[in-house]
Design a protein around this motif. Structure first.
Motif, PDB file in Angstrom:
ATOM      1  N   LYS A   1      -1.621  -1.862   4.907  1.00  0.00           N
ATOM      2  CA  LYS A   1      -0.236  -1.405   4.883  1.00  0.00           C
ATOM      3  C   LYS A   1       0.545  -2.165   3.826  1.00  0.00           C
ATOM      4  CE  LYS A   1      -0.096   0.132   9.690  1.00  0.00           C
ATOM      5  NZ  LYS A   1       0.634   0.056  10.983  1.00  0.00           N
ATOM      6  N   ASP A   2       1.570  -1.531   3.297  1.00  0.00           N
ATOM      7  CA  ASP A   2       2.356  -2.110   2.219  1.00  0.00           C
ATOM      8  C   ASP A   2       3.249  -3.230   2.734  1.00  0.00           C
ATOM      9  OD1 ASP A   2       4.817  -2.089   0.197  1.00  0.00           O
ATOM     10  OD2 ASP A   2       3.074  -1.206  -0.796  1.00  0.00           O
ATOM     11  N   LEU A   3       3.380  -4.272   1.930  1.00  0.00           N
ATOM     12  CA  LEU A   3       4.217  -5.402   2.294  1.00  0.00           C
ATOM     13  C   LEU A   3       5.655  -4.970   2.571  1.00  0.00           C
ATOM     14  CD1 LEU A   3       4.654  -8.499   2.556  1.00  0.00           C
ATOM     15  CD2 LEU A   3       5.015  -8.553   0.075  1.00  0.00           C
ATOM     16  N   SER A   4       6.139  -3.996   1.813  1.00  0.00           N
ATOM     17  CA  SER A   4       7.531  -3.548   1.971  1.00  0.00           C
ATOM     18  C   SER A   4       7.781  -2.893   3.320  1.00  0.00           C
ATOM     19  CB  SER A   4       7.904  -2.576   0.847  1.00  0.00           C
ATOM     20  OG  SER A   4       7.074  -1.426   0.890  1.00  0.00           O
TER      21      SER A   4
ATOM     22  N   VAL B   1      -3.203 -14.286  11.876  1.00  0.00           N
ATOM     23  CA  VAL B   1      -3.219 -13.971  13.299  1.00  0.00           C
ATOM     24  C   VAL B   1      -4.633 -13.573  13.699  1.00  0.00           C
ATOM     25  CG1 VAL B   1      -2.275 -12.489  15.110  1.00  0.00           C
ATOM     26  CG2 VAL B   1      -0.822 -13.227  13.212  1.00  0.00           C
ATOM     27  N   ASP B   2      -5.206 -12.661  12.942  1.00  0.00           N
ATOM     28  CA  ASP B   2      -6.603 -12.262  13.074  1.00  0.00           C
ATOM     29  C   ASP B   2      -7.030 -11.722  11.718  1.00  0.00           C
ATOM     30  OD1 ASP B   2      -5.816  -9.465  12.914  1.00  0.00           O
ATOM     31  OD2 ASP B   2      -5.267  -9.596  15.028  1.00  0.00           O
ATOM     32  N   LYS B   3      -8.254 -11.220  11.596  1.00  0.00           N
ATOM     33  CA  LYS B   3      -8.773 -10.847  10.283  1.00  0.00           C
ATOM     34  C   LYS B   3      -8.018  -9.674   9.648  1.00  0.00           C
ATOM     35  CE  LYS B   3     -12.503  -7.785  11.909  1.00  0.00           C
ATOM     36  NZ  LYS B   3     -11.992  -6.568  11.246  1.00  0.00           N
ATOM     37  N   ASP B   4      -7.222  -8.971  10.434  1.00  0.00           N
ATOM     38  CA  ASP B   4      -6.493  -7.817   9.905  1.00  0.00           C
ATOM     39  C   ASP B   4      -4.976  -7.991   9.931  1.00  0.00           C
ATOM     40  OD1 ASP B   4      -8.800  -6.215   9.364  1.00  0.00           O
ATOM     41  OD2 ASP B   4      -8.981  -5.867  11.524  1.00  0.00           O
ATOM     42  N   THR B   5      -4.521  -9.207  10.251  1.00  0.00           N
ATOM     43  CA  THR B   5      -3.077  -9.407  10.415  1.00  0.00           C
ATOM     44  C   THR B   5      -2.646 -10.771   9.886  1.00  0.00           C
ATOM     45  OG1 THR B   5      -3.273  -8.157  12.487  1.00  0.00           O
ATOM     46  CG2 THR B   5      -1.155  -9.222  12.031  1.00  0.00           C
ATOM     47  N   LEU B   6      -1.580 -10.768   9.105  1.00  0.00           N
ATOM     48  CA  LEU B   6      -0.964 -11.999   8.613  1.00  0.00           C
ATOM     49  C   LEU B   6       0.483 -12.079   9.087  1.00  0.00           C
ATOM     50  CD1 LEU B   6      -1.984 -12.050   4.819  1.00  0.00           C
ATOM     51  CD2 LEU B   6      -3.024 -13.393   6.657  1.00  0.00           C
ATOM     52  N   LEU B   7       0.960 -13.308   9.269  1.00  0.00           N
ATOM     53  CA  LEU B   7       2.391 -13.571   9.373  1.00  0.00           C
ATOM     54  C   LEU B   7       2.821 -14.152   8.042  1.00  0.00           C
ATOM     55  CD1 LEU B   7       2.745 -15.125  12.949  1.00  0.00           C
ATOM     56  CD2 LEU B   7       3.452 -12.841  12.200  1.00  0.00           C
ATOM     57  N   VAL B   8       3.824 -13.546   7.413  1.00  0.00           N
ATOM     58  CA  VAL B   8       4.172 -13.886   6.035  1.00  0.00           C
ATOM     59  C   VAL B   8       5.664 -14.144   5.902  1.00  0.00           C
ATOM     60  CG1 VAL B   8       4.292 -13.022   3.661  1.00  0.00           C
ATOM     61  CG2 VAL B   8       2.252 -12.591   5.051  1.00  0.00           C
ATOM     62  N   GLY B   9       6.003 -15.220   5.229  1.00  0.00           N
ATOM     63  CA  GLY B   9       7.370 -15.471   4.804  1.00  0.00           C
ATOM     64  C   GLY B   9       7.417 -15.438   3.291  1.00  0.00           C
ATOM     65  N   THR B  10       8.189 -14.525   2.707  1.00  0.00           N
ATOM     66  CA  THR B  10       8.200 -14.389   1.253  1.00  0.00           C
ATOM     67  C   THR B  10       9.512 -13.738   0.805  1.00  0.00           C
ATOM     68  OG1 THR B  10       6.876 -13.669  -0.660  1.00  0.00           O
ATOM     69  CG2 THR B  10       7.110 -12.098   1.175  1.00  0.00           C
ATOM     70  N   ASP B  11       9.666 -13.604  -0.485  1.00  0.00           N
ATOM     71  CA  ASP B  11      10.856 -12.988  -1.070  1.00  0.00           C
ATOM     72  C   ASP B  11      10.741 -11.471  -0.938  1.00  0.00           C
ATOM     73  OD1 ASP B  11      12.983 -12.135  -2.577  1.00  0.00           O
ATOM     74  OD2 ASP B  11      12.529 -13.371  -4.323  1.00  0.00           O
ATOM     75  N   MET B  12      11.623 -10.904  -0.133  1.00  0.00           N
ATOM     76  CA  MET B  12      11.628  -9.459   0.078  1.00  0.00           C
ATOM     77  C   MET B  12      12.852  -8.811  -0.549  1.00  0.00           C
ATOM     78  SD  MET B  12       8.821  -8.846   1.742  1.00  0.00           S
ATOM     79  CE  MET B  12       9.075  -7.205   2.405  1.00  0.00           C
ATOM     80  N   GLY B  13      13.491  -9.520  -1.474  1.00  0.00           N
ATOM     81  CA  GLY B  13      14.651  -8.949  -2.139  1.00  0.00           C
ATOM     82  C   GLY B  13      15.952  -9.487  -1.582  1.00  0.00           C
ATOM     83  N   ALA B  14      17.020  -8.804  -1.866  1.00  0.00           N
ATOM     84  CA  ALA B  14      18.367  -9.258  -1.510  1.00  0.00           C
ATOM     85  C   ALA B  14      18.467  -9.600  -0.033  1.00  0.00           C
ATOM     86  CB  ALA B  14      19.389  -8.180  -1.867  1.00  0.00           C
TER      87      ALA B  14
END
Length: 708
Positions: free
Chosen positions: A223-226, A191-204
């Motif tokens: 900030k933590d992915l969780s 999105v910008d140098k400090d922000t991502l949009l992420v699709g990943t495995d976040m558990g159940a």
């Protein structure tokens, strides 16, 4: 048997089957081979590898073929295909020194002049050695337009599942507190140098039935992915959800993509993280290529239609390139492909759009410019050579890198800038003597009367004499065209440089079959072989084989067939439907058990192509060709070669394992090779690829040319 039953129970433990485990094992006694890393399964694999390699590598032609393949695959003379980003061209390069590869760059002017003073950005061999990891490079996603902040994908041994790490192209380091995604099948966008949009495995609950991300989350630096909040959410039954971020003329457009099937997607757009996500009213079966602004009053989302679309005031036809005004929603036509054409790739510049397309399976390219006064778009042909394959390598502001090649013409690199300027950058040297090599396009008539094109390559005197050892290649699915390239994708050994040096010069003939299921004639060519019509692709391949025999090119004792992945399914169908036509079959990383394919790894994502075997009506047509179930005793099966990879986390190695084990139990002989690493490509580096390619060609030499 008890040990194998225990392994089968382990395979099925995660499922809630309609029948008991014992019943399923009774129905399929080779389920234990689906336990990818199981001790007994790997013991079976090693036994098969040892037996098969001992025979194939002992052939006196093997060492020579291996050296020929290695020379082609690691040659410094290969074209440095690159991506245009600002003042640089970026390139990923593999050779004998850089086995894992090096990511490098060069200034555009130096690249155009053919200079070779590349600047190393990231050396994957040094990284793997320093960190003690078997890193195999994957994708690289950078923030435009500066192209400084990048996310680099790396897998352990070549799997689809990978880790992502932030990399700074200015300091050439991984920032100490940079973004990091742990191993998973992830997708992302900046999105910008400090922000991502992420699709990943976040558990159940965070994955779809196909094993891909079901949510897109906003990940902020530090900030933590969780703790990342959900930005977009799909359904569990979807194939995937993904994000796309487009930075255009200082504006950012954020797209959420909900993949309902492998081919059908809903798309939503917003202009900020907190902004409203507006659904784009386009057909589900359409390909999105990005955002064009140019001198338009508002930006256009560029789509390639895979089905007809009724707009408010006019109809837009399947195969056409269209623009959707992101403010008004109005749709306009940019380029319409004729019935014998297929748009294959689109690149968006600052003021122009570049298109790569096929015309009767021959490559073309053009630049499209909006007409200011009369409206619509002007098509300006890019004057590249005829009767070959054109590849749109990369597009910059209003410039493009393109290549041209054919099976007997080495790849040539061009730089297109300005309205009619076309500069030749460099040409790959010949990897084999093509002076007397003939490449022709011919047509066969399929069972339903369809005319099916195919390319044939061989020495002039060999074709004139006829009755030649011949390899017929096919794929027939997922909109993938089979083109007469020289080198474009060396992981497929049917291409000109490898085939010419390893097969044709020894008196062999190579055939490329443009069967339905690909995109050679646009979306209709693909849709003609979907789901209940799959047999058409098989009939097309059979028609080409019969045409080769009837025209005297070869005979069934000298005709071999080769296919991988979906093409491996094609080979399985040929094995069980028409074994009388072929004396050899090379079946790579295949789909073979179509009863269970949707339960194995990414298989559920392909039900838009094949159908759902759990639905009785759909299994009724899938069962008519599913190769694993069709393998029976007392058939004239040739001695096939299977190859797969333990690390393939896309097409499960159990397909090849189980089919080979079933053949073995029925008393058929076969060759089997499973690389312990390498992902869906079957190999992890060029040395492994050269080894496997030599195995394939020496196999065909043994089966079709006899012993030496």
């Amino acid at each position: 048997m008890i040990r194998h039953l225990i392994s089968a129970v382990a395979v099925l433990a995660f499922m809630a089957p309609a029948m008991s485990v014992a019943q399923q094992v009774a129905e399929d006694p080779y389920l234990w081979l689906e336990n990818v890393e199981g001790d007994d399964a790997l013991e079976w694999v090693r036994e098969q590898n040892t037996r098969s390699l001992a025979e194939l590598e002992a052939d006196p032609r093997f060492d020579e073929m291996y050296q020929e393949a290695l020379a082609v695959l690691t040659s410094d003379a290969r074209l440095p295909l690159g991506d245009l980003h600002g003042p640089y061209v970026y390139n990923f390069w593999v050779d004998e020194t850089h086995v894992r590869g090096v990511w490098r760059r060069i200034k555009v002017d130096a690249y155009k002049s053919g200079e070779t003073n590349w600047e190393t950005v990231l050396d994957f061999d040094k990284l793997a050695e320093a960190e003690g990891e078997n890193w195999i490079h994957g994708d690289i996603v950078c923030l435009n337009p500066a192209y400084r902040h990048c996310m680099v994908e790396m897998s352990y041994g070549g799997k689809d599942a990978a880790v992502w790490r932030e990399f700074d192209t200015q300091t050439k380091t991984f920032p100490e507190n940079g973004f990091f995604l742990p191993e998973a099948k992830s997708s992302l966008s900046w999105v910008d140098k400090d922000t991502l949009l992420v699709g990943t495995d976040m558990g159940a609950g965070s994955l779809t039935d196909s094993g891909y991300a079901r949510t897109i989350r906003v990940v902020e630096r530090g900030k933590d992915l969780s703790d990342a909040e959900i930005w977009f959410e799909g359904e569990k039954t979807d194939v995937w959800v993904q994000s796309i971020a487009e930075q255009v003329n200082g504006e950012t457009y954020l797209f959420a993509v909900r993949g309902k099937t492998f081919f059908e997607s809903e798309r939503f757009v917003a202009t900020s993280i907190d902004g409203e996500k507006k659904k784009i009213g386009m057909p589900l079966n359409a390909d999105f290529y990005g955002v064009y602004k140019g001198r338009q009053p508002s930006p256009l989302a560029i789509y390639l239609l895979r089905e007809d679309y009724e707009g408010d005031e006019r109809k837009f036809f399947s195969g056409s390139l269209v623009g959707v005004d992101l403010k008004s929603g109005e749709v306009s036509e940019i380029m319409r492909a004729s019935k014998n054409q297929s748009i294959e790739n689109v690149g968006i510049g600052e003021n122009e759009i570049f298109v790569q397309y096929l015309d009767d399976v021959s490559g073309k390219a053009a630049r499209l410019q909006p007409r200011r006064s009369v409206g619509g778009w002007q098509k300006i042909q890019i004057k590249l050579p005829e009767n070959g394959v054109i590849n749109l390598v990369s597009v910059g502001e209003d410039e493009a890198i393109l290549s041209f090649e054919s099976m007997n013409h080495p790849s040539t690199l061009y730089y297109a800038s300005g309205r009619n300027d076309l500069d030749k950058i460099t040409q790959m040297p010949a990897f084999y003597d093509a002076q007397n090599v003939v490449v022709e396009q011919r047509f066969a008539t399929s069972a339903d009367g369809a005319k099916v094109p195919y390319y044939i390559m061989g020495l002039k005197d060999v074709l004139e004499q006829g009755d030649a050892p011949t390899i017929q290649y096919g794929y027939g699915g997922f909109l993938v065209p089979i083109l007469p390239v020289y080198y474009e994708d060396p992981s497929r050994p049917q291409h000109g440089a490898l085939a010419g040096s390893m097969w044709v010069k020894r008196g062999g003939v190579l055939v490329l079959s443009n069967i339905r299921g690909g995109s050679e004639y646009g979306p209709d060519w693909h849709q003609a072989a979907l789901k209940e019509n799959r047999q058409r692709a098989f009939d097309d391949f059979i028609a080409v084989a019969e045409d080769l025999i009837e025209s005297g090119v070869t005979n069934p004792e000298k005709l071999g067939a080769i296919g991988r992945s979906n093409g491996g399914l094609l080979m399985g169908a040929m094995l069980t439907q028409r074994p009388d036509l072929f004396a050899a079959m090379d079946i790579g990383v295949p789909l073979l058990d179509m009863k269970r394919y949707n339960k194995l790894l990414a298989g559920a994502s392909w039900m838009g192509e094949y159908g759902n075997p759990d639905i009785e009506e759909e299994w009724s047509y899938i069962s008519q060709y599913s190769p694993y179930q069709k393998i029976i005793a007392d058939q004239p099966y040739p001695k096939v070669l299977f190859y797969t990879s333990t690390k393939d986390d896309r097409v499960h190695p159990g397909h090849a394992r189980k089919a080979a084990a079933k053949l073995d139990a029925l008393g058929y002989d076969f060759y089997y090779y499973e690389n312990i690493e390498g992902g869906h490509g079957g190999t992890a580096n060029q040395d492994q690829l050269a080894h496997r390619t030599a195995l394939e060609y020496v196999y065909f030499a043994k089966m079709l040319m006899g012993t030496q």
